[in-house]
Design a protein around this motif. Sequence first.
Motif, PDB file in Angstrom:
ATOM      1  N   VAL A  81       0.836  -1.192   0.000  1.00  0.00           N
ATOM      2  CA  VAL A  81       0.000   0.000   0.000  1.00  0.00           C
ATOM      3  C   VAL A  81       0.876   1.249   0.000  1.00  0.00           C
ATOM      4  CG1 VAL A  81      -1.742   1.305   1.271  1.00  0.00           C
ATOM      5  CG2 VAL A  81      -1.913  -1.181   1.100  1.00  0.00           C
ATOM      6  N   VAL A  82       0.641   2.120  -0.977  1.00  0.00           N
ATOM      7  CA  VAL A  82       1.398   3.366  -1.128  1.00  0.00           C
ATOM      8  C   VAL A  82       0.456   4.523  -0.808  1.00  0.00           C
ATOM      9  CG1 VAL A  82       2.704   4.809  -2.727  1.00  0.00           C
ATOM     10  CG2 VAL A  82       2.824   2.318  -2.922  1.00  0.00           C
ATOM     11  N   ILE A  83       0.927   5.441   0.049  1.00  0.00           N
ATOM     12  CA  ILE A  83       0.044   6.527   0.474  1.00  0.00           C
ATOM     13  C   ILE A  83       0.610   7.904   0.126  1.00  0.00           C
ATOM     14  CG2 ILE A  83      -1.120   5.154   2.241  1.00  0.00           C
ATOM     15  CD1 ILE A  83       0.597   6.630   4.340  1.00  0.00           C
ATOM     16  N   PHE A  84       1.140   8.022  -1.080  1.00  0.00           N
ATOM     17  CA  PHE A  84       1.506   9.329  -1.608  1.00  0.00           C
ATOM     18  C   PHE A  84       1.101   9.385  -3.076  1.00  0.00           C
ATOM     19  CE2 PHE A  84       5.273   6.683  -1.032  1.00  0.00           C
ATOM     20  CZ  PHE A  84       5.780   6.575  -2.305  1.00  0.00           C
ATOM     21  N   ALA A  85       0.992  10.572  -3.628  1.00  0.00           N
ATOM     22  CA  ALA A  85       0.387  10.807  -4.943  1.00  0.00           C
ATOM     23  C   ALA A  85       1.015   9.985  -6.064  1.00  0.00           C
ATOM     24  CB  ALA A  85       0.455  12.290  -5.285  1.00  0.00           C
ATOM     25  N   GLY A  86       0.170   9.685  -7.057  1.00  0.00           N
ATOM     26  CA  GLY A  86       0.620   8.991  -8.258  1.00  0.00           C
ATOM     27  C   GLY A  86      -0.264   7.832  -8.651  1.00  0.00           C
ATOM     28  N   GLY A  87      -1.229   7.473  -7.805  1.00  0.00           N
ATOM     29  CA  GLY A  87      -2.169   6.407  -8.131  1.00  0.00           C
ATOM     30  C   GLY A  87      -3.576   6.971  -8.214  1.00  0.00           C
ATOM     31  N   ILE A  88      -4.288   6.644  -9.295  1.00  0.00           N
ATOM     32  CA  ILE A  88      -5.648   7.147  -9.498  1.00  0.00           C
ATOM     33  C   ILE A  88      -6.522   6.001 -10.011  1.00  0.00           C
ATOM     34  CG2 ILE A  88      -7.113   8.770 -10.768  1.00  0.00           C
ATOM     35  CD1 ILE A  88      -4.709  10.608 -11.043  1.00  0.00           C
ATOM     36  N   PRO A  89      -7.688   5.791  -9.374  1.00  0.00           N
ATOM     37  CA  PRO A  89      -8.588   4.755  -9.885  1.00  0.00           C
ATOM     38  C   PRO A  89      -9.224   5.190 -11.205  1.00  0.00           C
ATOM     39  CG  PRO A  89      -9.622   5.919  -8.063  1.00  0.00           C
ATOM     40  CD  PRO A  89      -8.218   6.462  -8.198  1.00  0.00           C
ATOM     41  N   LEU A  90      -9.465   4.224 -12.062  1.00  0.00           N
ATOM     42  CA  LEU A  90     -10.136   4.468 -13.337  1.00  0.00           C
ATOM     43  C   LEU A  90     -11.596   4.081 -13.159  1.00  0.00           C
ATOM     44  CD1 LEU A  90      -7.384   2.951 -15.670  1.00  0.00           C
ATOM     45  CD2 LEU A  90      -7.747   5.365 -15.064  1.00  0.00           C
ATOM     46  N   VAL A  91     -12.451   5.077 -13.107  1.00  0.00           N
ATOM     47  CA  VAL A  91     -13.864   4.861 -12.804  1.00  0.00           C
ATOM     48  C   VAL A  91     -14.709   5.028 -14.069  1.00  0.00           C
ATOM     49  CG1 VAL A  91     -15.807   5.636 -11.388  1.00  0.00           C
ATOM     50  CG2 VAL A  91     -13.479   5.711 -10.464  1.00  0.00           C
ATOM     51  N   HIS A  92     -15.578   4.063 -14.293  1.00  0.00           N
ATOM     52  CA  HIS A  92     -16.512   4.109 -15.421  1.00  0.00           C
ATOM     53  C   HIS A  92     -17.881   3.687 -14.914  1.00  0.00           C
ATOM     54  CE1 HIS A  92     -18.063   3.829 -19.458  1.00  0.00           C
ATOM     55  NE2 HIS A  92     -18.481   2.607 -19.202  1.00  0.00           N
ATOM     56  N   ALA A  93     -18.891   4.503 -15.174  1.00  0.00           N
ATOM     57  CA  ALA A  93     -20.263   4.207 -14.745  1.00  0.00           C
ATOM     58  C   ALA A  93     -20.314   3.900 -13.248  1.00  0.00           C
ATOM     59  CB  ALA A  93     -20.842   3.061 -15.568  1.00  0.00           C
ATOM     60  N   SER A  94     -19.626   4.709 -12.472  1.00  0.00           N
ATOM     61  CA  SER A  94     -19.590   4.604 -11.009  1.00  0.00           C
ATOM     62  C   SER A  94     -18.917   3.338 -10.480  1.00  0.00           C
ATOM     63  CB  SER A  94     -20.996   4.722 -10.415  1.00  0.00           C
ATOM     64  OG  SER A  94     -21.576   5.953 -10.767  1.00  0.00           O
ATOM     65  N   ARG A  95     -18.188   2.640 -11.337  1.00  0.00           N
ATOM     66  CA  ARG A  95     -17.478   1.424 -10.910  1.00  0.00           C
ATOM     67  C   ARG A  95     -16.004   1.565 -11.213  1.00  0.00           C
ATOM     68  NH1 ARG A  95     -20.514  -4.027 -12.138  1.00  0.00           N
ATOM     69  NH2 ARG A  95     -19.054  -4.568 -10.506  1.00  0.00           N
ATOM     70  N   VAL A  96     -15.171   1.048 -10.333  1.00  0.00           N
ATOM     71  CA  VAL A  96     -13.734   1.070 -10.555  1.00  0.00           C
ATOM     72  C   VAL A  96     -13.389  -0.018 -11.570  1.00  0.00           C
ATOM     73  CG1 VAL A  96     -11.460   0.773  -9.512  1.00  0.00           C
ATOM     74  CG2 VAL A  96     -13.238   2.022  -8.279  1.00  0.00           C
ATOM     75  N   ALA A  97     -12.885   0.422 -12.731  1.00  0.00           N
ATOM     76  CA  ALA A  97     -12.525  -0.492 -13.805  1.00  0.00           C
ATOM     77  C   ALA A  97     -11.055  -0.890 -13.737  1.00  0.00           C
ATOM     78  CB  ALA A  97     -12.814   0.160 -15.155  1.00  0.00           C
ATOM     79  N   GLY A  98     -10.307  -0.232 -12.879  1.00  0.00           N
ATOM     80  CA  GLY A  98      -8.878  -0.471 -12.736  1.00  0.00           C
ATOM     81  C   GLY A  98      -8.245   0.767 -12.140  1.00  0.00           C
ATOM     82  N   ALA A  99      -6.946   0.914 -12.367  1.00  0.00           N
ATOM     83  CA  ALA A  99      -6.252   2.092 -11.849  1.00  0.00           C
ATOM     84  C   ALA A  99      -4.939   2.275 -12.594  1.00  0.00           C
ATOM     85  CB  ALA A  99      -5.984   1.955 -10.349  1.00  0.00           C
ATOM     86  N   VAL A 100      -4.431   3.494 -12.512  1.00  0.00           N
ATOM     87  CA  VAL A 100      -3.124   3.814 -13.075  1.00  0.00           C
ATOM     88  C   VAL A 100      -2.224   4.228 -11.928  1.00  0.00           C
ATOM     89  CG1 VAL A 100      -3.765   6.220 -13.577  1.00  0.00           C
ATOM     90  CG2 VAL A 100      -1.878   5.161 -14.818  1.00  0.00           C
ATOM     91  N   GLY A 101      -0.957   3.842 -12.025  1.00  0.00           N
ATOM     92  CA  GLY A 101       0.037   4.234 -11.037  1.00  0.00           C
ATOM     93  C   GLY A 101       1.274   4.756 -11.736  1.00  0.00           C
ATOM     94  N   VAL A 102       1.826   5.848 -11.214  1.00  0.00           N
ATOM     95  CA  VAL A 102       2.994   6.486 -11.827  1.00  0.00           C
ATOM     96  C   VAL A 102       4.042   6.754 -10.760  1.00  0.00           C
ATOM     97  CG1 VAL A 102       3.819   8.547 -13.039  1.00  0.00           C
ATOM     98  CG2 VAL A 102       1.584   7.581 -13.601  1.00  0.00           C
ATOM     99  N   SER A 103       5.298   6.501 -11.115  1.00  0.00           N
ATOM    100  CA  SER A 103       6.394   6.814 -10.213  1.00  0.00           C
ATOM    101  C   SER A 103       7.642   7.136 -11.029  1.00  0.00           C
ATOM    102  CB  SER A 103       6.677   5.635  -9.276  1.00  0.00           C
ATOM    103  OG  SER A 103       7.668   5.978  -8.338  1.00  0.00           O
ATOM    104  N   GLY A 104       8.406   8.074 -10.528  1.00  0.00           N
ATOM    105  CA  GLY A 104       9.657   8.430 -11.196  1.00  0.00           C
ATOM    106  C   GLY A 104      10.063   9.862 -10.955  1.00  0.00           C
ATOM    107  N   GLY A 105       9.106  10.690 -10.598  1.00  0.00           N
ATOM    108  CA  GLY A 105       9.402  12.099 -10.367  1.00  0.00           C
ATOM    109  C   GLY A 105       9.062  12.494  -8.947  1.00  0.00           C
ATOM    110  N   THR A 106       8.832  13.772  -8.771  1.00  0.00           N
ATOM    111  CA  THR A 106       8.369  14.258  -7.481  1.00  0.00           C
ATOM    112  C   THR A 106       6.906  13.853  -7.320  1.00  0.00           C
ATOM    113  OG1 THR A 106       7.558  16.353  -8.369  1.00  0.00           O
ATOM    114  CG2 THR A 106       9.885  16.288  -7.680  1.00  0.00           C
TER     115      THR A 106
END
Length: 121
Positions: A81-106
């Motif tokens: 579990v990561v608790i700093f910015a860079g992860g966002i859920p991908l929501v479609h029709a009020s349901r979580v379809a997945g998520a994107v996570g990014v790391s490498g910068g500030t």
Amino acid sequence: MAAGESRAEEIGVPCNIAVVDAGAHLVAHIRMDGSQLGSITHAIDKAFTSCAYRRSTEALGRDGQPAAPLYGVANSHQGRVVIFAGGIPLVHASRVAGAVGVSGGTIGEDRSVAEAAFAAF
């Protein structure tokens, strides 16, 4: 992922970008040339976290601080579990379809790249 990669190139920050499905299973990952090796796991785990908790990693971080309702959440799931910015859920029709996570910068750069990938979804 292409939109995220484009944003990372635009701001000059090589990143790792990961996408998970609704079950938080990795379905895609890209490591841009020059990105940090340690960021591979962070990107994947940010996507996992965002999907599993149905909120951005940044929001989860606020709720995971001492005296907040989810204090200690960062110690769950064998440390994934990561608790700093860079992860966002991908929501479609009020349901979580997945998520994107990014790391490498500030934190702000990771957020910006993740938001670009989210916007393309």
